[in-house]
Design a protein around this motif. Structure first.
Motif, PDB file in Angstrom:
ATOM      1  N   PRO A  42       0.826  -1.082  -0.234  1.00 47.66           N
ATOM      2  CA  PRO A  42      -0.026   0.000  -0.063  1.00 47.66           C
ATOM      3  C   PRO A  42       0.921   1.140  -0.260  1.00 47.66           C
ATOM      4  O   PRO A  42       1.975   1.294   0.638  1.00 47.66           O
ATOM      5  CB  PRO A  42      -0.760  -0.048   1.307  1.00 47.66           C
ATOM      6  CG  PRO A  42      -0.982  -1.572   1.528  1.00 47.66           C
ATOM      7  CD  PRO A  42       0.338  -2.071   1.141  1.00 47.66           C
ATOM      8  N   PRO A 147      -7.191   4.296   7.979  1.00 47.01           N
ATOM      9  CA  PRO A 147      -6.303   5.002   7.361  1.00 47.01           C
ATOM     10  C   PRO A 147      -4.914   5.095   7.642  1.00 47.01           C
ATOM     11  O   PRO A 147      -3.890   5.833   7.155  1.00 47.01           O
ATOM     12  CB  PRO A 147      -6.834   6.310   8.374  1.00 47.01           C
ATOM     13  CG  PRO A 147      -8.095   6.059   8.502  1.00 47.01           C
ATOM     14  CD  PRO A 147      -8.112   4.523   8.647  1.00 47.01           C
ATOM     15  N   GLU A 150      -4.193   3.358   4.466  1.00 47.42           N
ATOM     16  CA  GLU A 150      -4.503   4.346   3.463  1.00 47.42           C
ATOM     17  C   GLU A 150      -3.539   5.840   3.199  1.00 47.42           C
ATOM     18  O   GLU A 150      -3.158   6.115   2.226  1.00 47.42           O
ATOM     19  CB  GLU A 150      -5.791   4.911   3.557  1.00 47.42           C
ATOM     20  CG  GLU A 150      -6.857   3.946   3.035  1.00 47.42           C
ATOM     21  CD  GLU A 150      -6.930   3.642   1.679  1.00 47.42           C
ATOM     22  OE1 GLU A 150      -6.352   4.551   0.741  1.00 47.42           O
ATOM     23  OE2 GLU A 150      -7.543   2.568   1.417  1.00 47.42           O
ATOM     24  N   SER A 151      -3.234   6.306   4.407  1.00 44.99           N
ATOM     25  CA  SER A 151      -2.482   7.513   4.413  1.00 44.99           C
ATOM     26  C   SER A 151      -1.321   7.652   5.357  1.00 44.99           C
ATOM     27  O   SER A 151      -0.783   8.802   5.393  1.00 44.99           O
ATOM     28  CB  SER A 151      -3.568   8.705   4.706  1.00 44.99           C
ATOM     29  OG  SER A 151      -4.335   8.637   5.789  1.00 44.99           O
ATOM     30  N   SER A 159      -2.183  10.442  -3.341  1.00 51.20           N
ATOM     31  CA  SER A 159      -1.642   9.359  -3.979  1.00 51.20           C
ATOM     32  C   SER A 159      -1.158   9.606  -5.272  1.00 51.20           C
ATOM     33  O   SER A 159      -1.767  10.391  -6.071  1.00 51.20           O
ATOM     34  CB  SER A 159      -2.548   8.012  -3.813  1.00 51.20           C
ATOM     35  OG  SER A 159      -3.686   8.141  -4.785  1.00 51.20           O
ATOM     36  N   TRP A 167      -8.381   9.264   4.360  1.00 51.40           N
ATOM     37  CA  TRP A 167      -9.178   8.093   3.928  1.00 51.40           C
ATOM     38  C   TRP A 167      -9.017   8.062   2.417  1.00 51.40           C
ATOM     39  O   TRP A 167      -9.681   7.115   1.687  1.00 51.40           O
ATOM     40  CB  TRP A 167     -10.454   8.392   4.083  1.00 51.40           C
ATOM     41  CG  TRP A 167     -11.022   8.188   5.933  1.00 51.40           C
ATOM     42  CD1 TRP A 167     -11.017   9.259   6.383  1.00 51.40           C
ATOM     43  CD2 TRP A 167     -11.285   7.116   6.408  1.00 51.40           C
ATOM     44  NE1 TRP A 167     -11.341   8.905   7.899  1.00 51.40           N
ATOM     45  CE2 TRP A 167     -11.454   7.487   7.817  1.00 51.40           C
ATOM     46  CE3 TRP A 167     -11.395   5.674   5.963  1.00 51.40           C
ATOM     47  CZ2 TRP A 167     -11.755   6.257   8.790  1.00 51.40           C
ATOM     48  CZ3 TRP A 167     -11.667   4.849   7.111  1.00 51.40           C
ATOM     49  CH2 TRP A 167     -11.768   5.163   8.287  1.00 51.40           C
ATOM     50  N   GLN A 168      -7.993   8.697   1.644  1.00 53.37           N
ATOM     51  CA  GLN A 168      -7.887   8.740   0.327  1.00 53.37           C
ATOM     52  C   GLN A 168      -8.961   8.485  -0.745  1.00 53.37           C
ATOM     53  O   GLN A 168      -9.323   7.459  -1.318  1.00 53.37           O
ATOM     54  CB  GLN A 168      -6.773   7.420   0.234  1.00 53.37           C
ATOM     55  CG  GLN A 168      -5.475   7.664   0.696  1.00 53.37           C
ATOM     56  CD  GLN A 168      -4.638   8.707  -0.002  1.00 53.37           C
ATOM     57  OE1 GLN A 168      -3.993   8.474  -0.809  1.00 53.37           O
ATOM     58  NE2 GLN A 168      -4.676   9.886   0.449  1.00 53.37           N
ATOM     59  N   TYR A 219     -12.912  -1.489  -0.812  1.00 54.04           N
ATOM     60  CA  TYR A 219     -12.342  -0.073  -0.409  1.00 54.04           C
ATOM     61  C   TYR A 219     -11.182   0.236  -1.158  1.00 54.04           C
ATOM     62  O   TYR A 219     -11.051   1.665  -1.741  1.00 54.04           O
ATOM     63  CB  TYR A 219     -12.495   0.143   1.009  1.00 54.04           C
ATOM     64  CG  TYR A 219     -12.229   1.630   1.630  1.00 54.04           C
ATOM     65  CD1 TYR A 219     -13.447   2.333   1.737  1.00 54.04           C
ATOM     66  CD2 TYR A 219     -10.988   2.256   1.444  1.00 54.04           C
ATOM     67  CE1 TYR A 219     -13.231   3.620   2.223  1.00 54.04           C
ATOM     68  CE2 TYR A 219     -10.804   3.508   1.692  1.00 54.04           C
ATOM     69  CZ  TYR A 219     -11.987   4.198   2.232  1.00 54.04           C
ATOM     70  OH  TYR A 219     -11.927   5.527   2.540  1.00 54.04           O
ATOM     71  N   ASN A 220     -10.399  -0.504  -1.505  1.00 54.52           N
ATOM     72  CA  ASN A 220      -9.026  -0.389  -2.256  1.00 54.52           C
ATOM     73  C   ASN A 220      -9.211  -0.361  -3.791  1.00 54.52           C
ATOM     74  O   ASN A 220      -8.816   0.580  -4.340  1.00 54.52           O
ATOM     75  CB  ASN A 220      -8.143  -1.557  -1.861  1.00 54.52           C
ATOM     76  CG  ASN A 220      -6.872  -1.087  -2.532  1.00 54.52           C
ATOM     77  OD1 ASN A 220      -6.460  -2.094  -3.421  1.00 54.52           O
ATOM     78  ND2 ASN A 220      -5.825  -0.135  -2.203  1.00 54.52           N
ATOM     79  N   TYR A 253      -3.426  -5.677   0.502  1.00 56.58           N
ATOM     80  CA  TYR A 253      -4.279  -4.461   1.149  1.00 56.58           C
ATOM     81  C   TYR A 253      -4.841  -5.056   2.409  1.00 56.58           C
ATOM     82  O   TYR A 253      -4.677  -4.606   3.810  1.00 56.58           O
ATOM     83  CB  TYR A 253      -5.429  -3.949   0.554  1.00 56.58           C
ATOM     84  CG  TYR A 253      -5.997  -2.582   0.982  1.00 56.58           C
ATOM     85  CD1 TYR A 253      -5.417  -1.499   0.833  1.00 56.58           C
ATOM     86  CD2 TYR A 253      -7.373  -2.855   1.369  1.00 56.58           C
ATOM     87  CE1 TYR A 253      -5.841  -0.283   1.222  1.00 56.58           C
ATOM     88  CE2 TYR A 253      -8.000  -1.533   1.804  1.00 56.58           C
ATOM     89  CZ  TYR A 253      -7.108  -0.479   1.797  1.00 56.58           C
ATOM     90  OH  TYR A 253      -7.807   0.611   2.217  1.00 56.58           O
TER      91      TYR A 253
END
Length: 440
Positions: A42, A147, A150-151, A159, A167-168, A219-220, A253
């Protein structure tokens, strides 16, 4: 049995994970089929820790724990310990142990331990926001660590694909969940609004798949990719069964999510020291219905521009566009009161200099094209003007009557005695009846 190895590891001199973040993927080898596959990490797991520590929140509220013992030593544990610890995490979402999950745990406890230290500190600022929204929608609270992968809990993260915020959110998804994105506002950067939008999105994904690991995978990579993987796996709704059919970035992920939950619960066992957190200042919001520049607020409320922008990351420029629609500005509590007390003065302060967008603009006249007909017309007009001038300046003569005086003649012809004498080269005032005098 799968054997997993990291392709590239570059450590900064003297401390594990101190700087270089060049690991982009891990290679998985299946001994049964003698084949290799590459799983992308990720993106948040490739961020430079030093860049995270330059964030406003880190500089404002986070500082290293100098009392931590052996912060660079990561003790080894047998696989059974990891399995037992994962089983003890109080979670609804299934978190099994396998070699893929273990590899991600090794990443967080080894190369990324400084990033974990930052995230543990930053979590004190953001986790309460996450928990509130997740609890409101009845979602598993362990999703608060999504998150992390995610970030890396960086609210300014962007990204390579254009996903933004803690939360991208991609642009299309953010629009579906009522996050405003335009040239002036990007609510994907707002920790509160983005969190509530993410909670609604995760709720909808779970309703779609009925399985949290599949919802997290969707979600990804999006629901369509997960659905295609399910069909290719014979319509089996199990993440670990559809795993080979997922995009390679999504294969890592869910294991990364499980590893993030592990490390955020068992960091002490790996000698990872959370950054210490100062108590954040209490904040409040004020609503504005006019455009206002951050420098106007900063000058009259005695607050740094950087603080205003950090507390209001959704505004993409220095202008808060209240004229478009009412906008909320988050400020420290005492500064919010100062804003209310000085509102008119704030709006007027250097307004002509800072708020330069014009509402009304005059349009310049179209330049006249000079053609041959235009030039000919201009010549005729000039000739007429000359003729009129001559007619206006044509000599006029008056005849002296019996009993006339220069004063009487001047009065009749709207001139003066001195002008009459000058026009007629007269040295005296004597006149003769019948004498001709030039009056103009």
């Amino acid at each position: 049995m799968k054997r997993i190895k990291t392709i590239v590891l570059i450590f900064a001199t003297g401390m594990i994970g101190a700087g270089a973040q060049n690991v982009k993927e891990i290679e998985v080898h299946d001994d049964r089929n003698n084949t290799d596959e590459v799983i992308e990490l990720p993106e948040a797991m490739t961020y430079d820790t030093d860049s995270l520590l330059k964030e406003w929140n880190a500089q404002k509220y986070l500082f290293p724990d100098t009392t931590c013992a052996d912060p660079d030593y990561n003790p080894p544990f047998p696989a059974e310990i990891f399995k037992e610890r994962l089983s003890r995490i109080p979670a609804i979402i299934e978190m099994p142990h396998n070699e893929v999950v273990q590899k991600f745990i090794d990443q967080y406890s080894g190369r990324l331990r400084r990033s974990v230290s930052y995230m543990l500190g930053a979590g004190n600022l953001y986790i309460p926001i996450f928990e509130e929204a997740l609890d409101y929608y009845g979602l598993p609270l362990e999703l608060k660590y999504l998150p992390v992968i995610e970030s890396a809990l960086d609210p300014t993260a962007v990204s390579h694909a254009g996903a933004v915020g803690l939360w991208q959110f991609m642009l299309a998804t953010s629009k579906r969940y009522d996050l405003k994105v335009n040239s002036l506002i990007d609510e994907r950067r707002d920790p509160v609004k983005a969190t509530w939008a993410a909670a609604k999105y995760l709720r909808d994904l779970y309703r779609m798949f009925g399985d949290w690991n599949l919802a997290i995978a969707a979600y990804n990579c999006g629901p369509s990719n997960v659905n295609k993987a399910i069909h290719r796996a014979g319509n089996v709704k199990d993440y670990w069964v559809i795993y080979p059919y997922l995009p390679k970035e999504t294969r890592g992920y869910v294991p990364a999510f499980i590893a993030a939950n592990y490390i955020m619960n068992y960091y002490c066992e790996h000698n990872i020291c959370p950054m210490q957190t100062k108590l954040p200042i209490a904040t409040d919001t004020v609503m504005v219905s006019r455009n206002v520049h951050v420098e106007q607020i900063a000058a009259l409320c005695n607050i740094e521009v950087a603080d205003i922008k950090a507390l209001n990351p959704q505004y993409r420029t220095d202008i808060i566009p209240g004229q478009t629609e009412p906008c909320a500005i988050r400020l420290p509590q005492e500064k919010a009161l100062a804003f209310i007390d000085q509102q008119d003065s704030i709006y007027n302060y250097r307004a002509e200099e800072l708020l330069t967008r014009r509402v009304i603009v005059a349009v310049a006249d179209q330049p006249q094209q000079r053609t041959s007909s235009t030039r000919q017309s201009t010549k005729k007009q000039t000739a007429r003007n000359k003729t009129n001038k001559k007619s206006r300046t044509k000599t006029q003569i008056a005849t002296v009557r019996s009993g006339d005086t220069l004063s009487a003649i001047a009065a009749r012809n709207h001139t003066t005695v001195s002008k009459l004498k000058r026009l007629n080269n007269m040295r005296s005032d004597r006149l003769k009846p019948g004498q001709k005098l030039r009056v103009k």
